[in-house]
Design an enzyme around this catalytic site. Structure first.
Site, PDB file in Angstrom:
ATOM      1  N   ILE A   1      -6.997  34.235  20.137  1.00  0.00           N
ATOM      2  CA  ILE A   1      -6.826  35.164  21.261  1.00  0.00           C
ATOM      3  C   ILE A   1      -7.001  36.570  20.712  1.00  0.00           C
ATOM      4  O   ILE A   1      -6.123  37.117  20.061  1.00  0.00           O
ATOM      5  CB  ILE A   1      -5.446  35.007  21.929  1.00  0.00           C
ATOM      6  CG1 ILE A   1      -5.276  33.595  22.492  1.00  0.00           C
ATOM      7  CG2 ILE A   1      -5.302  36.030  23.058  1.00  0.00           C
ATOM      8  CD1 ILE A   1      -3.939  33.344  23.177  1.00  0.00           C
ATOM      9  N   HIS A   2      -8.174  37.135  20.957  1.00  0.00           N
ATOM     10  CA  HIS A   2      -8.474  38.493  20.497  1.00  0.00           C
ATOM     11  C   HIS A   2      -8.581  39.407  21.712  1.00  0.00           C
ATOM     12  O   HIS A   2      -8.300  39.003  22.841  1.00  0.00           O
ATOM     13  CB  HIS A   2      -9.744  38.505  19.629  1.00  0.00           C
ATOM     14  CG  HIS A   2     -10.929  37.885  20.286  1.00  0.00           C
ATOM     15  ND1 HIS A   2     -11.864  38.624  20.952  1.00  0.00           N
ATOM     16  CD2 HIS A   2     -11.301  36.581  20.408  1.00  0.00           C
ATOM     17  CE1 HIS A   2     -12.800  37.808  21.445  1.00  0.00           C
ATOM     18  NE2 HIS A   2     -12.473  36.566  21.135  1.00  0.00           N
ATOM     19  N   ALA A   3      -8.958  40.654  21.503  1.00  0.00           N
ATOM     20  CA  ALA A   3      -8.883  41.689  22.536  1.00  0.00           C
ATOM     21  C   ALA A   3      -9.603  41.349  23.837  1.00  0.00           C
ATOM     22  O   ALA A   3      -9.040  41.516  24.915  1.00  0.00           O
ATOM     23  CB  ALA A   3      -9.402  43.009  21.978  1.00  0.00           C
TER      24      ALA A   3
END
Length: 85
Positions: A14-16
Site C-alpha cells: 500500500i503506497h501513496a
C-alpha cells in the site's frame, strides 16, 4: 460490523497512489472503515495513518466496516482491494 481479510498483491504494497484512492473510496460511505495490519490499525479515511501501517506485498490485512451502510461499504471496499491492491 462486517469484516473481511485480504492479502496484498501489489508489488510495493500500500503506497501513496492506491492509498489516496482508498481514502477517496472510503469517504463515500457513512460507515467507518478500519484497516488492521501488522498489529496496528488505521481509519481508511486517513492517508498518513494508512501509510503508517507499512503494508507490504503478501501482508494479510483485515478490513472492518461499521455503520449504517456497512454491507454495501464492505462489498465495495473488497472490490476496491481486489482491483487496486
Amino acid at each position: 460490523m462486517v469484516s473481511f481479510n485480504y492479502v496484498i498483491t501489489d508489488e510495493v504494497g500500500i503506497h501513496a497512489r492506491p492509498a489516496g484512492l482508498l481514502v477517496k473510496a472510503a469517504k463515500t460511505f457513512s460507515s467507518k472503515v478500519v484497516i488492521k495490519a501488522n498489529g496496528k490499525e488505521a481509519e481508511a479515511t486517513k492517508l498518513m495513518a494508512i501509510m503508517g501501517l507499512g503494508v507490504k506485498k503478501g501482508t494479510e490485512i483485515t478490513v472492518e466496516v461499521t455503520g449504517d451502510d456497512e454491507a454495501t461499504a464492505a462489498a465495495e471496499m473488497e472490490k476496491f482491494f481486489k482491483e487496486n491492491l
